[in-house]
Design a protein around this motif. Structure first.
Motif, short mmCIF file in Angstrom:
data_model
loop_
_atom_site.label_atom_id
_atom_site.label_comp_id
_atom_site.label_asym_id
_atom_site.label_seq_id
_atom_site.Cartn_x
_atom_site.Cartn_y
_atom_site.Cartn_z
N ILE A 1 31.13 43.24 36.13
CA ILE A 1 30.34 42.36 37.00
C ILE A 1 30.21 40.99 36.32
CG2 ILE A 1 28.10 42.02 38.15
CD1 ILE A 1 29.44 44.48 39.31
N ASP A 2 29.85 40.97 35.03
CA ASP A 2 29.72 39.72 34.27
C ASP A 2 30.50 39.81 32.97
OD1 ASP A 2 27.68 38.87 36.06
OD2 ASP A 2 26.18 39.96 34.89
N GLY A 3 30.95 38.65 32.48
CA GLY A 3 31.57 38.59 31.16
C GLY A 3 32.94 39.24 31.11
N SER A 4 33.31 39.74 29.93
CA SER A 4 34.62 40.38 29.78
C SER A 4 34.54 41.44 28.70
CB SER A 4 35.68 39.34 29.43
OG SER A 4 35.37 38.77 28.17
N PRO B 1 35.57 36.54 47.22
CA PRO B 1 35.97 36.86 45.85
C PRO B 1 34.74 37.16 45.01
CG PRO B 1 36.12 34.50 46.20
CD PRO B 1 35.75 35.11 47.53
N PRO B 2 34.92 37.83 43.85
CA PRO B 2 33.77 38.09 42.97
C PRO B 2 33.21 36.77 42.45
CG PRO B 2 35.71 39.35 42.29
CD PRO B 2 36.17 38.37 43.31
N LYS B 3 31.92 36.81 42.05
CA LYS B 3 31.32 35.62 41.44
C LYS B 3 31.91 35.39 40.06
CE LYS B 3 26.88 35.36 43.73
NZ LYS B 3 26.54 36.74 44.16
N ASP B 4 32.12 34.14 39.71
CA ASP B 4 32.70 33.85 38.40
C ASP B 4 31.60 33.79 37.34
OD1 ASP B 4 34.12 33.14 36.24
OD2 ASP B 4 35.02 31.33 37.10
N THR B 5 31.36 34.94 36.72
CA THR B 5 30.29 35.02 35.72
C THR B 5 30.89 35.40 34.37
OG1 THR B 5 29.94 37.26 36.47
CG2 THR B 5 28.45 35.61 37.34
N LEU B 6 32.10 34.89 34.12
CA LEU B 6 32.84 35.23 32.90
C LEU B 6 32.08 34.84 31.64
CD1 LEU B 6 35.54 36.30 31.79
CD2 LEU B 6 36.45 33.99 32.00
N LYS B 7 31.28 33.77 31.73
CA LYS B 7 30.61 33.27 30.52
C LYS B 7 29.34 34.05 30.18
CE LYS B 7 32.59 28.74 30.29
NZ LYS B 7 33.35 28.70 31.57
N ASN B 8 28.89 34.87 31.09
CA ASN B 8 27.66 35.66 30.83
C ASN B 8 27.97 36.82 29.89
OD1 ASN B 8 26.83 33.95 32.78
ND2 ASN B 8 26.08 35.50 34.19
N PRO B 9 26.92 37.40 29.26
CA PRO B 9 27.14 38.60 28.46
C PRO B 9 27.69 39.72 29.35
CG PRO B 9 24.92 37.73 28.11
CD PRO B 9 25.51 36.95 29.23
N LEU B 10 28.47 40.59 28.74
CA LEU B 10 29.12 41.66 29.50
C LEU B 10 28.13 42.56 30.23
CD1 LEU B 10 31.56 43.55 30.18
CD2 LEU B 10 31.11 44.72 28.01
N ARG B 11 28.39 42.77 31.52
CA ARG B 11 27.75 43.84 32.28
C ARG B 11 28.83 44.46 33.16
NH1 ARG B 11 22.07 42.39 35.05
NH2 ARG B 11 23.30 40.80 36.12
N ALA B 12 29.11 45.74 32.91
CA ALA B 12 30.10 46.43 33.73
C ALA B 12 29.43 47.66 34.33
CB ALA B 12 31.30 46.83 32.88
N LEU B 13 29.70 47.90 35.60
CA LEU B 13 29.06 48.99 36.33
C LEU B 13 29.96 50.22 36.32
CD1 LEU B 13 26.82 49.93 38.37
CD2 LEU B 13 28.34 49.08 40.18
N ILE B 14 29.41 51.34 35.84
CA ILE B 14 30.18 52.59 35.87
C ILE B 14 30.10 53.16 37.29
CG2 ILE B 14 30.34 54.95 34.99
CD1 ILE B 14 29.10 54.00 32.39
N PHE B 15 31.26 53.35 37.93
CA PHE B 15 31.20 53.95 39.27
C PHE B 15 31.84 55.33 39.31
CE2 PHE B 15 35.55 53.22 40.51
CZ PHE B 15 35.92 52.02 39.92
N ASP B 16 32.40 55.77 38.20
CA ASP B 16 32.93 57.14 38.15
C ASP B 16 33.27 57.48 36.72
OD1 ASP B 16 33.74 59.60 39.05
OD2 ASP B 16 35.74 58.95 39.66
N SER B 17 33.35 58.77 36.43
CA SER B 17 33.85 59.20 35.13
C SER B 17 34.38 60.62 35.28
CB SER B 17 32.75 59.16 34.08
OG SER B 17 31.74 60.09 34.40
N LEU C 1 39.63 42.83 30.17
CA LEU C 1 39.30 42.79 31.60
C LEU C 1 38.15 41.82 31.80
CD1 LEU C 1 39.49 46.57 32.62
CD2 LEU C 1 41.11 44.78 33.17
N HIS C 2 38.27 40.98 32.83
CA HIS C 2 37.30 39.92 33.08
C HIS C 2 36.39 40.24 34.25
CE1 HIS C 2 40.60 37.24 31.26
NE2 HIS C 2 39.69 37.52 30.34
N ALA C 3 35.33 39.43 34.39
CA ALA C 3 34.42 39.55 35.53
C ALA C 3 35.23 39.64 36.82
CB ALA C 3 33.49 38.34 35.57
N GLY C 4 34.86 40.58 37.67
CA GLY C 4 35.55 40.75 38.95
C GLY C 4 36.60 41.84 38.92
#
Ligand SMILES: Nc1nc2c(ncn2[C@@H]2O[C@H](COP(=O)(O)OP(=O)(O)OP(=O)(O)O)[C@@H](O)[C@H]2O)c(=O)[nH]1
Length: 308
Positions: A214-217, A183-199, A251-254
């Motif tokens: 990846i982190d946060g929400s 499962p993804p790592k539970d990094t919900l409490k971290n500042p948001l980092r989301a990876l763009i994989f397409d647009s 949307l949350h981490a993971g």
């Protein structure tokens, strides 16, 4: 579902080894897409792709799967199969914890498969070997399993034998995704980092960005910023891909989803960039970003069949 029941995975396969057929079967078996609504090859739905017979666009689909009475959320992130897209492949792999390695049991391992397997290994993905097309009279799953072991060094004693076409071995694949992919790592409490994989560009809503938190929400209406291009936006709409876009509030981490934020050009939403919050920025961007290298694609289509 809780983060412990989320699995993010992709499919690595050489062209024509059956990635799209398998993706369709996974969507069908999990009831994500009803059989009657199933267009031929749901994940492969661009005309250009049909013409060229290769997967160009990355897309994603969320599936619900129940195993031992426990509900799981399986996110399939599609990867382009063509050699020219190794950076894009690496970014979609970075959005996953696992990969299905699909090899045609009558053909064996091909060079491009190897390149992508090495990318997956670099990203520390759990790789599940799948031998496809076992329905073919020329299929030699045992020999190909041994070939994969010899060339890649991957344990194939439990390689799944399947026929995406006939629907054989599909449940085994879904079960293996649940049991083997972490499962993804539970990094919900971290500042948001989301990876763009397409647009992609939508004529009505502007650029639609596909991302993995990846982190946060992230919440609808959040003020966000893209760390590489340094531009700021408001996330007007966010949602999940099931596989059609379905709006959500948060949307949350993971989790994997899309957003629209009145972005005017796809060049402003580069694959590999990190989305963070404007007010509560992450300290560093996600690793692996690289600037765009110029590349031009041209598709020529005859208006009438007799012009070919
Ligand atoms: N006999 C048999 N044919 C299969 C099976 N899975 C896929 N095929 C066929 O193999 C061909 C290629 O399958 P695709 O699913 O389009 O392969 P792909 O890897 O997605 O190819 P690209 O989209 O071009 O990358 C198609 O003609 C499929 O019908 C299988 O299990 N058995």
């Amino acid at each position: 579902v809780p983060i412990t029941n989320i699995r993010n995975f992709c499919i690595i396969a050489h062209i024509d080894h059956g990635k799209s057929t398998l993706a369709d079967k996974l969507l069908e078996m999990t009831g994500t897409v009803q059989k009657r609504d199933m267009k031929q090859q749901f994940l492969d739905n661009m005309d250009l792709e049909r013409e060229r017979g290769i997967t160009i666009k990355l897309q994603a689909a969320r599936m619900r799967y129940i195993m031992n009475n426990e509900p799981y959320c399986l996110n399939l992130i599609d990867t382009p199969g063509h050699v020219d897209f190794s950076y894009e492949v690496s970014r979609s792999l970075a959005a996953c914890e696992g990969a299905l390695l699909v090899v045609d049991a009558s053909q064996g391992v091909e060079a491009q498969t190897l390149a992508n397997v090495y990318l997956a290994l670099e990203s520390n993905l759990e790789i599940i070997p799948v031998l496809n097309k076992i329905d073919l009279p020329g299929a030699e799953p045992d020999r190909i399993a041994q070939e994969i072991e010899e060339i890649i060094g991957l344990d194939c004693s439990n390689a799944i034998r399947c026929s995406a076409k006939e629907g054989i071995g599909i449940i085994e694949i879904l079960d293996a995704i649940v049991t083997k992919v972490p499962p993804p790592k539970d990094t919900l409490k971290n500042p948001l980092r989301a990876l763009i994989f397409d647009s992609y560009y939508d004529a009505y809503r502007g650029v639609i960005v596909y991302f993995r938190v990846i982190d946060g929400s992230i919440r609808k209406g959040d003020k966000i910023c893209f760390m590489a291009n340094k531009k700021e936006y408001v996330a007007d709409e966010i949602g999940v891909l099931s596989p059609n876009q379905m709006e959500a509030d948060e949307l949350h981490a993971g989790e994997v989803g899309y957003l629209s934020a009145s972005i005017r050009s796809v060049a402003d939403a580069r694959v590999g960039d990190t989305i963070t919050h404007f007010a509560k920025r992450a300290e560093s961007a996600l690793p692996g970003y690289s600037e765009a290298t110029p590349m031009v694609f041209c598709g020529l289509f005859p208006l009438e069949a007799d012009q070919v």
